[in-house]
Design an enzyme around this catalytic site. Sequence first.
Site, short mmCIF file in Angstrom:
data_model
loop_
_atom_site.label_atom_id
_atom_site.label_comp_id
_atom_site.label_asym_id
_atom_site.label_seq_id
_atom_site.Cartn_x
_atom_site.Cartn_y
_atom_site.Cartn_z
N GLY A 29 1.10 -1.17 -0.05
CA GLY A 29 0.19 0.36 0.03
C GLY A 29 0.84 0.88 0.30
N THR A 31 1.58 3.30 1.99
CA THR A 31 1.96 3.78 3.38
C THR A 31 3.32 2.97 3.30
OG1 THR A 31 -0.13 4.64 4.69
CG2 THR A 31 2.08 4.64 5.77
N GLY A 82 -0.27 -1.48 6.25
CA GLY A 82 -0.84 -0.65 6.42
C GLY A 82 -2.03 -1.07 7.28
N ALA A 83 -3.53 -0.37 7.35
CA ALA A 83 -4.76 -0.86 7.52
C ALA A 83 -5.39 0.42 6.72
CB ALA A 83 -4.95 -0.29 8.87
N GLY A 97 -6.35 -3.21 -0.84
CA GLY A 97 -5.17 -3.00 -2.49
C GLY A 97 -5.09 -4.66 -2.53
N GLU A 103 -1.09 -11.25 3.57
CA GLU A 103 -1.25 -10.49 4.72
C GLU A 103 -1.51 -10.58 5.58
OE1 GLU A 103 -1.54 -5.89 2.17
OE2 GLU A 103 -2.86 -6.62 3.33
N LYS A 121 -7.17 7.14 9.16
CA LYS A 121 -7.92 5.35 8.96
C LYS A 121 -8.20 4.84 11.21
CE LYS A 121 -5.92 5.19 5.21
NZ LYS A 121 -5.20 6.42 4.45
#
EC number: 5.3.1.6
Length: 220
Positions: A29, A31, A82-83, A97, A103, A121
């Site tokens: 992602g 981030t 990330g989230a 994504g 993941e 987020k």
Amino acid sequence: MTQDEMKKAAGWAALKYVERDSIVGVGTGSTVNHFIDALATMKADIEGAVSSSEASTQKMKALGIPVYDLNSVDRLSVYVDGADEINDRMDMIKGGGAALTREKIVAAVAEKFICIVDNTKQVDILGEFPLPVEVIPMARSYVARQLVKLGGDPVYREGVVTDNGNVILDVYNLKILNPKELESQINEIVGVVTNGLFAKRGADVLLVGTPDGVKTFTAE
């Protein structure tokens, strides 16, 4: 500070959790892309990385970071990812994504999960962001009907095939009050590979990029 600058700050802050001579689990992602840029500055000090997606693998290889197959690795000290949403109990929705299955596998292997996000987020209750569910293609319609029974509104993500060759259903209108329970319920539906709730294995450390700098939270 822009949203991307907050993502960058969180990504670079994760570098202090990387152990020398270790293999690092790396997520997917926007981030995480900042974290990969940061990781490249210490590539001589680590053995390499395990990646949760083809996109992250390509970026790391382009930056000269060795990427290993997870099956060849005995230990991952940290997994950085990330989230799409995260609550104050460190439960997450991930998979925007479409890399949620890989993941979740890498997160399961890692000793510590470092979640990196910008402050948009953070939520009180998960579910405003649609919950991704990875599904074996022939089971798509059946799984969608079962998700409706759970109160969701599943939408087929057109034109997307996961790295595992499967499809994604994005489930809208879920107010997720018990993430662990719903994660299990959805995963028990025949044809589901996994879903984007990371509650059974949530984050251990949360790094949040804010206009005032990076804030750190740890799981209780």
